[in-house]
Design an enzyme around this catalytic site. Structure first.
Site, PDB file in Angstrom:
ATOM      1  N   HIS A  49       8.820   8.448  14.739  1.00 54.19           N
ATOM      2  CA  HIS A  49       7.765   7.521  14.285  1.00 54.19           C
ATOM      3  C   HIS A  49       6.451   8.261  13.985  1.00 54.19           C
ATOM      4  O   HIS A  49       5.407   7.955  14.564  1.00 54.19           O
ATOM      5  CB  HIS A  49       7.545   6.413  15.323  1.00 54.19           C
ATOM      6  N   GLU A  86      11.886   2.260  20.914  1.00 52.83           N
ATOM      7  CA  GLU A  86      11.327   3.616  20.875  1.00 52.83           C
ATOM      8  C   GLU A  86      10.744   3.954  22.240  1.00 52.83           C
ATOM      9  O   GLU A  86      10.250   3.067  22.939  1.00 52.83           O
ATOM     10  CB  GLU A  86      10.225   3.686  19.809  1.00 52.83           C
ATOM     11  N   ALA A 109      11.121   4.066   6.976  1.00 55.95           N
ATOM     12  CA  ALA A 109       9.902   4.412   7.724  1.00 55.95           C
ATOM     13  C   ALA A 109       9.064   3.151   7.889  1.00 55.95           C
ATOM     14  O   ALA A 109       7.843   3.210   7.956  1.00 55.95           O
ATOM     15  CB  ALA A 109       9.121   5.495   6.981  1.00 55.95           C
ATOM     16  N   HIS A 129       0.822  -1.212   0.000  1.00 61.67           N
ATOM     17  CA  HIS A 129       0.000   0.000   0.000  1.00 61.67           C
ATOM     18  C   HIS A 129       0.857   1.264   0.000  1.00 61.67           C
ATOM     19  O   HIS A 129       0.602   2.198  -0.748  1.00 61.67           O
ATOM     20  CB  HIS A 129      -0.923   0.000   1.229  1.00 61.67           C
TER      21      HIS A 129
HETATM   22  N1  LIG Z   1       6.400   4.914  10.032  1.00 60.59           N
HETATM   23  C1  LIG Z   1       5.135   4.750  10.230  1.00 60.59           C
HETATM   24  O1  LIG Z   1       4.487   5.506  10.949  1.00 60.59           O
HETATM   25  C2  LIG Z   1       4.432   3.635   9.555  1.00 60.59           C
HETATM   26  C3  LIG Z   1       5.082   2.453   9.273  1.00 60.59           C
HETATM   27  N2  LIG Z   1       4.416   1.430   8.647  1.00 60.59           N
HETATM   28  C4  LIG Z   1       5.159   0.204   8.347  1.00 60.59           C
HETATM   29  O2  LIG Z   1       5.175   0.030   6.940  1.00 60.59           O
HETATM   30  C5  LIG Z   1       4.948  -1.335   6.649  1.00 60.59           C
HETATM   31  C6  LIG Z   1       4.417  -1.483   5.251  1.00 60.59           C
HETATM   32  O3  LIG Z   1       3.110  -0.967   5.173  1.00 60.59           O
HETATM   33  P1  LIG Z   1       2.156  -1.279   3.932  1.00 60.59           P
HETATM   34  O4  LIG Z   1       2.745  -0.780   2.670  1.00 60.59           O
HETATM   35  O5  LIG Z   1       0.821  -0.785   4.287  1.00 60.59           O
HETATM   36  O6  LIG Z   1       2.160  -2.856   3.957  1.00 60.59           O
HETATM   37  P2  LIG Z   1       1.685  -3.847   2.827  1.00 60.59           P
HETATM   38  O7  LIG Z   1       1.444  -5.140   3.497  1.00 60.59           O
HETATM   39  O8  LIG Z   1       0.626  -3.239   1.989  1.00 60.59           O
HETATM   40  O9  LIG Z   1       3.000  -3.984   1.910  1.00 60.59           O
HETATM   41  C7  LIG Z   1       4.166  -4.609   2.334  1.00 60.59           C
HETATM   42  C8  LIG Z   1       4.865  -5.188   1.111  1.00 60.59           C
HETATM   43  O10 LIG Z   1       6.110  -5.713   1.526  1.00 60.59           O
HETATM   44  C9  LIG Z   1       6.319  -6.924   0.818  1.00 60.59           C
HETATM   45  N3  LIG Z   1       7.282  -7.749   1.539  1.00 60.59           N
HETATM   46  C10 LIG Z   1       7.095  -8.529   2.630  1.00 60.59           C
HETATM   47  N4  LIG Z   1       8.245  -9.140   2.964  1.00 60.59           N
HETATM   48  C11 LIG Z   1       9.176  -8.745   2.079  1.00 60.59           C
HETATM   49  C12 LIG Z   1      10.546  -9.033   1.909  1.00 60.59           C
HETATM   50  N5  LIG Z   1      11.191  -9.875   2.714  1.00 60.59           N
HETATM   51  N6  LIG Z   1      11.197  -8.447   0.870  1.00 60.59           N
HETATM   52  C13 LIG Z   1      10.545  -7.615   0.020  1.00 60.59           C
HETATM   53  N7  LIG Z   1       9.245  -7.308   0.138  1.00 60.59           N
HETATM   54  C14 LIG Z   1       8.568  -7.855   1.153  1.00 60.59           C
HETATM   55  C15 LIG Z   1       4.939  -7.550   0.755  1.00 60.59           C
HETATM   56  O11 LIG Z   1       4.873  -8.529  -0.263  1.00 60.59           O
HETATM   57  C16 LIG Z   1       4.089  -6.331   0.463  1.00 60.59           C
HETATM   58  O12 LIG Z   1       3.913  -6.093  -0.909  1.00 60.59           O
HETATM   59  C17 LIG Z   1       3.974  -1.779   7.756  1.00 60.59           C
HETATM   60  O13 LIG Z   1       4.024  -3.159   7.958  1.00 60.59           O
HETATM   61  C18 LIG Z   1       4.481  -1.024   8.952  1.00 60.59           C
HETATM   62  O14 LIG Z   1       5.441  -1.792   9.622  1.00 60.59           O
HETATM   63  C19 LIG Z   1       3.115   1.560   8.269  1.00 60.59           C
HETATM   64  C20 LIG Z   1       2.428   2.712   8.528  1.00 60.59           C
HETATM   65  C21 LIG Z   1       3.008   3.818   9.232  1.00 60.59           C
HETATM   66  O1  LIG Z   2       0.678   2.025  11.144  1.00 58.69           O
HETATM   67  C1  LIG Z   2       1.792   1.620  11.518  1.00 58.69           C
HETATM   68  O2  LIG Z   2       2.184   0.461  11.369  1.00 58.69           O
HETATM   69  C2  LIG Z   2       2.698   2.561  12.154  1.00 58.69           C
HETATM   70  O3  LIG Z   2       3.855   2.293  12.270  1.00 58.69           O
HETATM   71  C3  LIG Z   2       2.140   3.782  12.737  1.00 58.69           C
HETATM   72  O4  LIG Z   2       2.193   3.533  14.090  1.00 58.69           O
HETATM   73  P1  LIG Z   2       1.561   4.524  15.172  1.00 58.69           P
HETATM   74  O5  LIG Z   2       0.080   4.446  15.022  1.00 58.69           O
HETATM   75  O6  LIG Z   2       2.073   5.890  14.845  1.00 58.69           O
HETATM   76  O7  LIG Z   2       2.048   3.984  16.470  1.00 58.69           O
END
Ligand SMILES: NC(=O)C1=CN([C@@H]2O[C@H](COP(=O)(O)OP(=O)(O)OC[C@H]3O[C@@H](n4cnc5c(N)ncnc54)[C@H](O)[C@@H]3O)[C@@H](O)[C@H]2O)C=CC1
Ligand SMILES: O=C(O)C(=O)COP(=O)(O)O
Length: 450
Positions: A328, A298, A267, A190
């Site tokens: 974060h 964190e 991120a 996503h």
């Molecule tokens: N910094 C922040 O505040 C945020 C961090 N995140 C992190 O971002 C991550 C990703 O979010 P989305 O894009 O929504 O997840 P998603 O599940 O839509 O996409 C993750 C992608 O990574 C791929 N993937 C999984 N393992 C892999 C590997 N070993 N090598 C290469 N690709 C691999 C999957 O096939 C998938 O296409 C979340 O799991 C979360 O940990 C998410 C939202 C906010």
């Molecule tokens: O949506 C995620 O996975 C995030 O990393 C965001 O986390 P938070 O809601 O800011 O604690």
């Protein structure tokens, strides 16, 4: 059964307090299934979950206790013993040990994307469904990363710090436009896909690496190995979940494969990048800059220190040039938090009131057409059970005295979940049905709503 009448069963389900009949309705639409006194349902919300969620859950009549921080483990254990529902974000660790104390817990809401902070298998084994918000903050993360690409390219972080110190340092050396540069995205889900579109609109060329084959958006191209992505990209950005495979994914070897004078952005999760390797890459100027939003450890709340006690390399990291650090905040926008609040709170009350598990990340996903308010004497049996042979035969035998209007069952690993709407159920039968099903050998959690 006459509607609007309080039923006498004090504990049809030991997990749910006193059960009551649903209120009467005059329409002929979907019947609101509220088998218990909503006021007895206790919800614990941690980590400053958005007001939209509090409004929805209190609107359902539940008792909601909301905290702005995550809780230390001992306090968390104390509190989780008494609640039916808990809402968390990325900090609160719902480990096997914590969940073992959560005897009344029915459901967990992760008001974020990541679910790595929850022991999903342990939760499923206890019959606890876990929901998250799979995409409500993806756009916010993608926008932050675009900003970071520009900040890194123009050394804007360092110039900003200097100006705050009263230092005028006008430079153009090693400052670049992002137009025409190559962005390498690891994890094209996503967030990665959303970022790809934004980056192309800014004139960047996009490559991505993912473990599954994905149709590229725009003119982005998938590469088949991580090495190829690292070697091609001016900017490498990580958008993978935390899994066994992604832990420590980027270390010395990977950083050395990156182009000379390239940039790294993380991120995703703090465990994905080995920070000492990143520090080395920055110190040697093999990397020209980095942006980090997530860290192996964190602070639990705002105001706490981010120092060597938390992560032993902090002082070294802070000395690095052209390094953007944020606490974060990838998903921390008003828009994302509002949407997440609505989305997850809705999933929670639908699960509590109706048993609907669509969207659960650790549980079989099932739902049934609603019971209509004209369907008198109908109940919904919700049965989470061990996924072993012969269970449905046994359950259908129990239900065979009644008319099974509709039924659905699915399994996921060791856990299976059945939902059945039964008509012609006399009020006196409800306890018998509950007692017989819940005493079956494979029972994990039985609930009856009506
Ligand atoms: N910094 C922040 O505040 C945020 C961090 N995140 C992190 O971002 C991550 C990703 O979010 P989305 O894009 O929504 O997840 P998603 O599940 O839509 O996409 C993750 C992608 O990574 C791929 N993937 C999984 N393992 C892999 C590997 N070993 N090598 C290469 N690709 C691999 C999957 O096939 C998938 O296409 C979340 O799991 C979360 O940990 C998410 C939202 C906010
Ligand atoms: O949506 C995620 O996975 C995030 O990393 C965001 O986390 P938070 O809601 O800011 O604690």
């Amino acid at each position: 059964m006459a509607q609007g009448q309080v039923n006498q069963y004090q504990s049809l389900n030991p997990q749910v307090p006193t059960l009551k009949r649903s209120p009467s309705f005059t329409s002929t639409h979907a019947k609101a299934l509220k088998p218990f006194d909503s006021g007895d349902i206790k919800v614990l919300l941690l980590e400053n979950i958005n007001q939209t969620a509090i409004d929805i859950l209190t609107g359902e009549g539940y008792q909601v206790e909301a905290h702005s921080k995550s809780l230390p483990e001992d306090v968390l254990i104390e509190k989780i013993r008494n609640v039916h529902c808990i809402g968390i974000r990325s900090k609160t660790q719902l480990t096997r040990k914590v969940l073992a104390e959560a005897k009344k817990l029915l459901v967990i809401g992760c008001f974020c994307i990541g679910t790595n902070q929850v022991d999903l298998e342990a939760a499923a084994r206890q019959g606890i469904a876990v929901f998250n918000s799979p995409f409500s903050n993806s756009r916010s993360v993608a926008e932050l990363v675009i900003a970071e690409i520009i900040f890194l390219s123009r050394q804007l972080g360092d110039r900003n710090i200097e100006m705050h110190q009263g230092i005028w340092n006008k430079v153009s050396a090693k400052c670049y436009e992002i137009r025409g540069k190559t962005l390498g995205i690891i994890g094209y889900g996503h967030i990665g896909a959303q970022l790809s579109v934004l980056a192309e609109a800014m004139g960047m060329t996009v490559y991505f690496y993912d473990i599954i084959q994905i149709m590229p958006l725009g003119t982005a191209k998938q590469v088949s190995t991580l090495d190829e992505l690292l070697e091609r990209s001016d900017f490498v950005t990580l958008h993978v979940p935390e899994t066994e495979e992604t832990k420590n994914m980027i270390g010395d070897a990977e950083i050395n494969k990156m182009k000379k004078a390239s940039y790294l952005i993380n991120a995703s999760r703090g465990s994905v990048v080995q920070v000492p390797a990143l520090i080395k890459g920055l110190q040697s100027e093999h990397l020209q800059g980095a942006a980090i939003d997530v860290y192996p450890r964190e602070p639990r709340s705002n105001g706490q220190y981010f120092n060597d006690e938390l992560n032993s390399w902090t002082t070294e990291l802070l000395k690095c040039k052209n390094l953007i650090m944020s606490p974060h905040i990838g998903g921390s926008t008003e828009e994302a938090q509002r949407m997440i609040g609505v989305e997850v709170a809705t999933a929670l009350f639908k699960y509590i009131n109706y048993g609907t598990s669509i969207g659960a990340v650790n549980f079989p996903e099932i739902d049934l057409r609603a019971i209509q308010d004209t369907d008198k004497n109908s109940i919904r049996v919700l049965f989470a059970h061990q996924n072993v042979p012969g269970v449905l035969r046994e359950i259908n035998q129990i239900l065979s005295d009644h008319n099974v209007e509709k039924q659905y069952s699915d399994s996921r690993g060791e856990i299976a979940y059945m939902m059945a709407d039964i008509s012609d159920v006399d009020e006196n039968d409800i306890r018998k049905i509950y007692d017989t099903i819940s005493s079956s050998k494979a029972n994990v959690l039985t609930r009856i709503v009506y």
